[in-house]
Motif scaffolding. Structure first.
Motif, PDB file in Angstrom:
ATOM      1  N   GLU A   1       0.856  -1.176   0.000  1.00  0.00           N
ATOM      2  CA  GLU A   1       0.000   0.000   0.000  1.00  0.00           C
ATOM      3  C   GLU A   1       0.895   1.230   0.000  1.00  0.00           C
ATOM      4  OE1 GLU A   1      -3.264   2.337   2.818  1.00  0.00           O
ATOM      5  OE2 GLU A   1      -2.793   0.222   3.221  1.00  0.00           O
TER       6      GLU A   1
ATOM      7  N   LYS B   1       1.770   4.862   0.549  1.00  0.00           N
ATOM      8  CA  LYS B   1       1.271   5.996   1.326  1.00  0.00           C
ATOM      9  C   LYS B   1       1.799   7.320   0.782  1.00  0.00           C
ATOM     10  CE  LYS B   1      -1.074   5.271   4.187  1.00  0.00           C
ATOM     11  NZ  LYS B   1      -2.516   4.920   4.197  1.00  0.00           N
TER      12      LYS B   1
ATOM     13  N   ILE C   1       3.443   0.478   3.027  1.00  0.00           N
ATOM     14  CA  ILE C   1       3.127  -0.559   3.999  1.00  0.00           C
ATOM     15  C   ILE C   1       3.124  -1.877   3.239  1.00  0.00           C
ATOM     16  CG2 ILE C   1       1.498  -1.411   5.715  1.00  0.00           C
ATOM     17  CD1 ILE C   1       0.270   1.391   5.775  1.00  0.00           C
TER      18      ILE C   1
ATOM     19  N   PRO D   1      -0.472  -6.296   8.016  1.00  0.00           N
ATOM     20  CA  PRO D   1       0.643  -5.372   7.783  1.00  0.00           C
ATOM     21  C   PRO D   1       1.874  -5.820   8.554  1.00  0.00           C
ATOM     22  CG  PRO D   1      -0.930  -4.399   9.310  1.00  0.00           C
ATOM     23  CD  PRO D   1      -1.548  -5.675   8.824  1.00  0.00           C
TER      24      PRO D   1
ATOM     25  N   VAL E   1       6.523  -1.062   7.677  1.00  0.00           N
ATOM     26  CA  VAL E   1       6.421   0.242   7.018  1.00  0.00           C
ATOM     27  C   VAL E   1       7.813   0.587   6.502  1.00  0.00           C
ATOM     28  CG1 VAL E   1       5.801   2.669   7.222  1.00  0.00           C
ATOM     29  CG2 VAL E   1       4.627   0.964   8.629  1.00  0.00           C
TER      30      VAL E   1
ATOM     31  N   GLN F   1       1.481   7.183  14.152  1.00  0.00           N
ATOM     32  CA  GLN F   1       1.093   6.850  12.781  1.00  0.00           C
ATOM     33  C   GLN F   1       1.394   5.396  12.456  1.00  0.00           C
ATOM     34  OE1 GLN F   1      -0.245   9.169   9.892  1.00  0.00           O
ATOM     35  NE2 GLN F   1      -0.888   7.048   9.954  1.00  0.00           N
ATOM     36  N   GLU F   2       2.545   4.899  12.906  1.00  0.00           N
ATOM     37  CA  GLU F   2       2.925   3.511  12.634  1.00  0.00           C
ATOM     38  C   GLU F   2       2.040   2.529  13.395  1.00  0.00           C
ATOM     39  OE1 GLU F   2       7.632   4.379  11.625  1.00  0.00           O
ATOM     40  OE2 GLU F   2       7.014   3.843  13.662  1.00  0.00           O
TER      41      GLU F   2
ATOM     42  N   GLU G   1      -1.058   2.899  13.762  1.00  0.00           N
ATOM     43  CA  GLU G   1      -2.230   2.788  12.879  1.00  0.00           C
ATOM     44  C   GLU G   1      -1.899   1.955  11.652  1.00  0.00           C
ATOM     45  OE1 GLU G   1      -4.894   5.662   9.973  1.00  0.00           O
ATOM     46  OE2 GLU G   1      -3.926   6.543  11.719  1.00  0.00           O
ATOM     47  N   TYR G   2      -0.751   2.234  11.027  1.00  0.00           N
ATOM     48  CA  TYR G   2      -0.351   1.510   9.820  1.00  0.00           C
ATOM     49  C   TYR G   2      -0.227   0.004  10.083  1.00  0.00           C
ATOM     50  CZ  TYR G   2       0.983   5.802   7.251  1.00  0.00           C
ATOM     51  OH  TYR G   2       0.995   7.008   6.590  1.00  0.00           O
TER      52      TYR G   2
END
Length: 238
Positions: free
Chosen positions: A100, A102, A131, A138, A141, A190-191, A193-194
């Motif tokens: 994915e 980003k 990701i 996942p 990242v 943020q990570e 969430e990722y």
């Protein structure tokens, strides 16, 4: 290239190509001397270099054998000497692997990135943030910088598959080596969430500078892996 280094390179390539397989015995020194047209001392230096690299092992009274460094298959994402330049897309094998994207843009590199890539802050690089998923989960990242004059022509469809495959097959370049630093750390908000992880869930960061066989640096990256999805295996040689 010095002759013994050239011989070691040729044998290592045959090992990597599967011509010499794990546990195979290599030809005796006399045969190699005849094949390469060199002295026993030169062949011995080549073998010593391969031993130092962890590719072969010498058995007293028996000869020199390809070292079996095949790692057991499991559900972890692993680095090994055999798969380290295949990229995530291929190391995951048959699994459902996808990327994915980003962020993808061309920028001037920050100072620290320019230093790592041995370029100036006025040069241009791709900045890629992805990701990587395996079987819908996942795993990592990736934050990657690549000089556009070294790796031209990257497009979104390439990022959705394998950049390393594009480099080797699309551009015909040979990836030679990588310097890596691995450290344990904590994810950013943020990570979390990722990677779909809870607060303070441990991650492993792999910082990498990668080289082509002509010595050019083609990548500076940081990969931030879920702590339960990366298993790092190494081979130590004395």
């Amino acid at each position: 290239m010095i002759k013994y280094e050239s011989i070691a390179k040729d044998i290592q390539e045959k090992i990597e190509q599967g011509i010499y397989k794990p546990n195979d015995q290599l030809p005796f020194e006399a045969e190699m001397c005849e094949t390469y047209g060199v002295s026993r001392i030169t062949v011995k230096k080549a073998m010593d270099l391969l031993v130092m690299r962890g590719m072969v092992i010498k058995r007293r009274g028996s000869g020199t054998f390809v070292k079996n460094i095949t790692l057991p298959a499991n559900d972890e994402y692993s680095f090994s000497t055999s798969n380290q330049f295949s990229g995530f897309f291929h190391t995951e094998g048959h699994k459902d692997v996808r990327s994915e994207i980003k962020e993808f843009q061309i920028i001037n590199p920050p100072e620290i990135v320019a230093q790592r890539l041995k370029i100036t802050e006025e040069d241009f690089v791709y900045y890629i943030e992805r990701i990587r998923y395996s079987e819908g989960v996942p795993n990592v990242v990736e934050y990657t910088y690549m000089p556009i004059d070294v790796i031209p022509g990257i497009k979104k469809d390439i990022l959705e598959k394998s950049i390393y495959e594009y480099i080797s097959e699309g551009l015909g370049l040979k990836i030679k080596s990588a310097h890596r630093t691995v450290r344990a750390t904590l994810p950013t908000v943020q990570e979390e969430e990722y990677l779909e992880i809870e607060h303070c869930f441990p991650i492993l960061e792999v910082e990498q500078v990668a080289f082509l066989d002509d010595g050019r640096i083609f990548e500076y990256s940081k990969s931030r892996h879920r702590g339960d999805k990366l298993e790092l295996k190494t081979v130590s040689v004395q």
